[in-house]
Design a protein around this motif. Structure first.
Motif, PDB file in Angstrom:
ATOM      1  N   ARG A 111       0.832  -1.193   0.000  1.00  0.00           N
ATOM      2  CA  ARG A 111       0.000   0.000   0.000  1.00  0.00           C
ATOM      3  C   ARG A 111       0.874   1.253   0.000  1.00  0.00           C
ATOM      4  NH1 ARG A 111      -2.635  -3.757   3.139  1.00  0.00           N
ATOM      5  NH2 ARG A 111      -4.783  -4.182   2.550  1.00  0.00           N
ATOM      6  N   GLY A 112       0.490   2.210  -0.838  1.00  0.00           N
ATOM      7  CA  GLY A 112       1.249   3.436  -0.940  1.00  0.00           C
ATOM      8  C   GLY A 112       2.502   3.313  -1.781  1.00  0.00           C
ATOM      9  N   VAL A 113       2.718   2.156  -2.408  1.00  0.00           N
ATOM     10  CA  VAL A 113       3.892   1.908  -3.245  1.00  0.00           C
ATOM     11  C   VAL A 113       3.427   1.615  -4.662  1.00  0.00           C
ATOM     12  CG1 VAL A 113       5.908   0.450  -3.618  1.00  0.00           C
ATOM     13  CG2 VAL A 113       5.226   1.043  -1.290  1.00  0.00           C
ATOM     14  N   LYS A 114       3.969   2.333  -5.619  1.00  0.00           N
ATOM     15  CA  LYS A 114       3.599   2.134  -7.026  1.00  0.00           C
ATOM     16  C   LYS A 114       4.426   0.986  -7.590  1.00  0.00           C
ATOM     17  CE  LYS A 114       4.624   5.345  -9.983  1.00  0.00           C
ATOM     18  NZ  LYS A 114       4.626   6.595 -10.786  1.00  0.00           N
ATOM     19  N   VAL A 115       3.745  -0.118  -7.948  1.00  0.00           N
ATOM     20  CA  VAL A 115       4.410  -1.341  -8.404  1.00  0.00           C
ATOM     21  C   VAL A 115       4.096  -1.572  -9.873  1.00  0.00           C
ATOM     22  CG1 VAL A 115       4.679  -3.815  -8.034  1.00  0.00           C
ATOM     23  CG2 VAL A 115       4.208  -2.317  -6.089  1.00  0.00           C
ATOM     24  N   LEU A 116       5.143  -1.857 -10.646  1.00  0.00           N
ATOM     25  CA  LEU A 116       4.975  -2.238 -12.048  1.00  0.00           C
ATOM     26  C   LEU A 116       5.305  -3.714 -12.179  1.00  0.00           C
ATOM     27  CD1 LEU A 116       4.451  -1.633 -15.009  1.00  0.00           C
ATOM     28  CD2 LEU A 116       6.833  -0.896 -15.225  1.00  0.00           C
ATOM     29  N   ASP A 138      -6.409  -4.242  -5.296  1.00  0.00           N
ATOM     30  CA  ASP A 138      -5.478  -3.966  -6.380  1.00  0.00           C
ATOM     31  C   ASP A 138      -4.406  -2.966  -5.978  1.00  0.00           C
ATOM     32  OD1 ASP A 138      -6.863  -5.712  -7.882  1.00  0.00           O
ATOM     33  OD2 ASP A 138      -7.977  -4.220  -9.023  1.00  0.00           O
ATOM     34  N   ASN A 139      -4.753  -2.005  -5.078  1.00  0.00           N
ATOM     35  CA  ASN A 139      -3.819  -0.972  -4.638  1.00  0.00           C
ATOM     36  C   ASN A 139      -3.207  -0.264  -5.841  1.00  0.00           C
ATOM     37  OD1 ASN A 139      -4.262  -1.585  -1.914  1.00  0.00           O
ATOM     38  ND2 ASN A 139      -2.833  -3.284  -2.015  1.00  0.00           N
ATOM     39  N   GLU A 140      -1.930   0.060  -5.762  1.00  0.00           N
ATOM     40  CA  GLU A 140      -1.270   0.769  -6.849  1.00  0.00           C
ATOM     41  C   GLU A 140      -0.381  -0.180  -7.636  1.00  0.00           C
ATOM     42  OE1 GLU A 140       0.161   4.837  -6.351  1.00  0.00           O
ATOM     43  OE2 GLU A 140      -0.373   4.667  -4.239  1.00  0.00           O
ATOM     44  N   ILE A 141      -0.957  -1.240  -8.187  1.00  0.00           N
ATOM     45  CA  ILE A 141      -0.201  -2.196  -8.985  1.00  0.00           C
ATOM     46  C   ILE A 141      -0.601  -2.020 -10.445  1.00  0.00           C
ATOM     47  CG2 ILE A 141      -1.921  -3.967  -8.406  1.00  0.00           C
ATOM     48  CD1 ILE A 141       0.231  -6.059  -8.922  1.00  0.00           C
ATOM     49  N   TYR A 142       0.402  -1.929 -11.293  1.00  0.00           N
ATOM     50  CA  TYR A 142       0.186  -1.729 -12.726  1.00  0.00           C
ATOM     51  C   TYR A 142       0.842  -2.894 -13.475  1.00  0.00           C
ATOM     52  CZ  TYR A 142      -1.056   2.978 -11.236  1.00  0.00           C
ATOM     53  OH  TYR A 142      -1.642   4.045 -10.617  1.00  0.00           O
ATOM     54  N   ASP A 162       7.955   2.507  -7.944  1.00  0.00           N
ATOM     55  CA  ASP A 162       8.718   2.332  -6.705  1.00  0.00           C
ATOM     56  C   ASP A 162       9.304   0.925  -6.612  1.00  0.00           C
ATOM     57  OD1 ASP A 162       8.084   4.931  -5.814  1.00  0.00           O
ATOM     58  OD2 ASP A 162       6.112   4.230  -5.152  1.00  0.00           O
ATOM     59  N   LEU A 163       8.697  -0.026  -7.313  1.00  0.00           N
ATOM     60  CA  LEU A 163       9.155  -1.407  -7.332  1.00  0.00           C
ATOM     61  C   LEU A 163       8.840  -2.012  -8.690  1.00  0.00           C
ATOM     62  CD1 LEU A 163      10.209  -4.042  -5.990  1.00  0.00           C
ATOM     63  CD2 LEU A 163       7.883  -4.425  -5.144  1.00  0.00           C
ATOM     64  N   LEU A 164       9.830  -2.698  -9.265  1.00  0.00           N
ATOM     65  CA  LEU A 164       9.657  -3.367 -10.554  1.00  0.00           C
ATOM     66  C   LEU A 164       9.764  -4.870 -10.343  1.00  0.00           C
ATOM     67  CD1 LEU A 164       9.433  -3.266 -13.676  1.00  0.00           C
ATOM     68  CD2 LEU A 164      11.934  -3.151 -13.749  1.00  0.00           C
ATOM     69  N   ILE A 165       8.746  -5.612 -10.806  1.00  0.00           N
ATOM     70  CA  ILE A 165       8.721  -7.071 -10.698  1.00  0.00           C
ATOM     71  C   ILE A 165       8.712  -7.658 -12.106  1.00  0.00           C
ATOM     72  CG2 ILE A 165       7.440  -9.085  -9.877  1.00  0.00           C
ATOM     73  CD1 ILE A 165       6.316  -7.383  -7.637  1.00  0.00           C
ATOM     74  N   SER A 202      17.832   3.740  -8.759  1.00  0.00           N
ATOM     75  CA  SER A 202      17.554   3.435  -7.339  1.00  0.00           C
ATOM     76  C   SER A 202      16.192   2.788  -7.158  1.00  0.00           C
ATOM     77  CB  SER A 202      17.661   4.700  -6.476  1.00  0.00           C
ATOM     78  OG  SER A 202      18.984   5.186  -6.478  1.00  0.00           O
ATOM     79  N   ILE A 203      15.725   2.086  -8.186  1.00  0.00           N
ATOM     80  CA  ILE A 203      14.455   1.358  -8.111  1.00  0.00           C
ATOM     81  C   ILE A 203      14.758  -0.114  -7.850  1.00  0.00           C
ATOM     82  CG2 ILE A 203      12.395   0.632  -9.374  1.00  0.00           C
ATOM     83  CD1 ILE A 203      12.554   3.218 -10.952  1.00  0.00           C
ATOM     84  N   PRO A 204      14.260  -0.703  -6.762  1.00  0.00           N
ATOM     85  CA  PRO A 204      14.498  -2.143  -6.534  1.00  0.00           C
ATOM     86  C   PRO A 204      13.779  -2.985  -7.568  1.00  0.00           C
ATOM     87  CG  PRO A 204      12.972  -1.269  -4.899  1.00  0.00           C
ATOM     88  CD  PRO A 204      13.468  -0.083  -5.692  1.00  0.00           C
ATOM     89  N   VAL A 205      14.435  -4.035  -8.025  1.00  0.00           N
ATOM     90  CA  VAL A 205      13.885  -4.921  -9.051  1.00  0.00           C
ATOM     91  C   VAL A 205      13.836  -6.339  -8.497  1.00  0.00           C
ATOM     92  CG1 VAL A 205      14.157  -5.828 -11.387  1.00  0.00           C
ATOM     93  CG2 VAL A 205      14.842  -3.471 -10.883  1.00  0.00           C
ATOM     94  N   LEU A 206      12.654  -6.952  -8.564  1.00  0.00           N
ATOM     95  CA  LEU A 206      12.464  -8.336  -8.143  1.00  0.00           C
ATOM     96  C   LEU A 206      12.262  -9.187  -9.385  1.00  0.00           C
ATOM     97  CD1 LEU A 206      11.990 -10.373  -5.779  1.00  0.00           C
ATOM     98  CD2 LEU A 206       9.560  -9.875  -6.001  1.00  0.00           C
ATOM     99  N   VAL A 207      13.141 -10.163  -9.575  1.00  0.00           N
ATOM    100  CA  VAL A 207      13.125 -11.006 -10.772  1.00  0.00           C
ATOM    101  C   VAL A 207      12.844 -12.440 -10.365  1.00  0.00           C
ATOM    102  CG1 VAL A 207      14.478 -11.861 -12.710  1.00  0.00           C
ATOM    103  CG2 VAL A 207      14.747  -9.500 -11.971  1.00  0.00           C
TER     104      VAL A 207
END
Length: 453
Positions: A111-116, A138-142, A162-165, A202-207
């Motif tokens: 919540r409060g974090v923009k996720v792509l 759904d929150n802020e998930i794109y 804010d976070l890239l998956i 400086s964007i964390p990436v989760l792969v």
């Protein structure tokens, strides 16, 4: 004209050769060399926070470096407190173990974090169906359904999340290479470009990554060297428990692990695994003993189940689930030699309840106790647990972090605990009764006084 080069690359270790080889000279695997066409690029790939500026270590400030929480205490503990800005985290595991579910739940709970969320394996409708099954907002998930590496990086830079998956790295492909997605060249290029993107923005990436038949991360070994964190998601499809452990962590310890339970609504955290792995109703059943074990720095109790029966069909069987069968054979040989038990004509079956695997040698004492209990067909008191390593001469050796093991047993209401005499432990305010033993023969006499073979 752009020059192209054809090389043969080992799909197991990433070694290159100018000609085809039947056996890789580096990893000794057969028939792993595949011909790939590499298109050389003149663009220099790299990153720098302040080009040309050399700074002393003392001037580097960490005040603005706030970790991004996954909103799962189990995941944050394994990561060392959350995701570091600009870090590249790789999550690997078997197909269907729950990697994508864990990543999607982390995104939905942020919540409060923009996720792509980049999906190269599922369509957007499939992701929507899975999110409804998880019953989360759904929150802020794109979402972006894309497999082109250049397109993914372009969209991510414009969107600035804010976070890239990325699910998964094996589906990404770069137009610089003619090889198929998932090949060594494509995986290495994708990981390198994602690392540059994370460090420069400086964007964390989760792969998410797949694993091969040996259980290691698929792709070149250099992939694990490129990323900052390597997480392994383990579990048995026949059980509901999943274990998340760190194989590499540049920002924290690799001794932590997180435990989850797979349910109809996704993964749920198991904050107290001892209560789930130990049953509380078998006071009159033989062959059961409780071991106090530690995985990394986290203590928990596990139930050991043994069955000893006469071997009626020739060679005795030695079968174990969740424990090394060779070590079980060693413990049986110790019992026969040092405790004068006739084990040569007995079938022995061993099981660690809950479907977990334990390599901690401190569970030796509990395994020996459960085998003794089944051998004489007398139960071990359900309020008793064990922690000790068994040597070849039959001695009970001391184990590490004994204070944590004792505290975990006392917290769950156990009244007595068997330890090695060589453990230098100060009880303090501990209410649990500590029994010290130095040999398996002494253990046998203390557990079952007056029992005959």
């Amino acid at each position: 004209m752009v020059k192209k080069k054809t090389v043969y690359i080992c799909q197991n270790c990433g070694a290159e050769s100018s000609k085809w080889l039947g056996r890789c000279p580096y990893c000794n695997e057969w028939n792993t060399y595949v011909e790939e066409t590499i298109q050389a690029e003149k663009k220099a790939a790299g990153f720098s926070e302040k080009p040309g500026d050399i700074q002393p270590l003392s001037s580097v400030s960490l005040e603005d470096e706030k970790r991004l929480s996954s909103h799962y205490s189990e995941v944050d503990r394994v990561l060392g407190g959350g995701m570091v800005p600009g870090s590249l985290v790789l999550v690997g595991g078997e197909p269907g173990i729950g990697k994508s579910t864990l990543a999607l739940q982390m995104a939905l709970k942020s919540r409060g974090v923009k996720v792509l969320y980049i999906s190269g394996e599922e369509s957007l409708k499939q992701l929507k169906l899975r999110s409804e099954r998880l019953k989360a907002d759904d929150n802020e998930i794109y979402l972006l359904n894309e497999t082109s590496l250049e397109r993914v990086l372009e969209q991510a830079k414009q969107f600035s999340p804010d976070l890239l998956i990325v699910d998964s790295i094996q589906t990404l492909f770069s137009e610089s290479f003619d090889s198929a997605p998932g090949s060594v060249s494509q995986v290495r290029q994708s990981a390198t470009r994602l690392l540059y993107f994370a460090k420069s923005t400086s964007i964390p990436v989760l792969v998410i990554g797949h694993i091969n038949k040996e259980g290691s991360i698929a792709g070149p070994k250099v992939l694990e060297h490129i990323v900052d964190v390597v997480l392994q998601f383990e579990g048995d499809h026949n059980y509901v428990y999943r274990v998340l452990r760190a194989l590499k962590n540049r920002f924290g310890s690799t001794s932590e692990l997180g435990i989850f339970e797979m349910s109809q609504t996704g993964l749920e955290e198991v904050l107290n695994p001892s209560r789930h792995l130990v049953n509380q109703y078998h006071n009159d059943l033989s062959g059961i003993a409780i071991a106090s074990t530690i995985d990394g720095i986290r203590p928990f109790l596990v139930e050991i189940q043994s069955l000893v029966s006469p071997a009626s069909y020739g060679t005795p069987q030695r079968t174990s689930t969740g424990f090394d069968t060779r070590r079980l054979s060693m413990l049986l040989a110790v019992l026969e030699k040092r405790a004068s038990l006739n084990m040569y004509n007995k079938d022995v079956f061993l099981n660690l309840a809950g479907g977990i695997k334990v390599e901690d040698p401190a569970i030796d004492l509990a395994i020996v106790s459960s085998i003794l209990s089944s051998f004489v067909d007398k139960p071990v008191d359900m309020k008793t647990c064990f922690a000790g390593e068994v040597g070849l001469s039959g001695e009970i050796r001391a184990v590490t972090q004994i204070d944590k093991r004792v505290q975990e047993a006392e917290k769950l209401g156990y009244k007595r605990m068997f330890l090695s005499e060589y453990n230098s432990f100060q009880p303090g305010n501990t209410k649990i009764s500590l029994e010290y033993v130095n040999t398996v023969g002494q253990l046998f006499s203390k557990l079952f006084k007056g029992s005959n073979e």
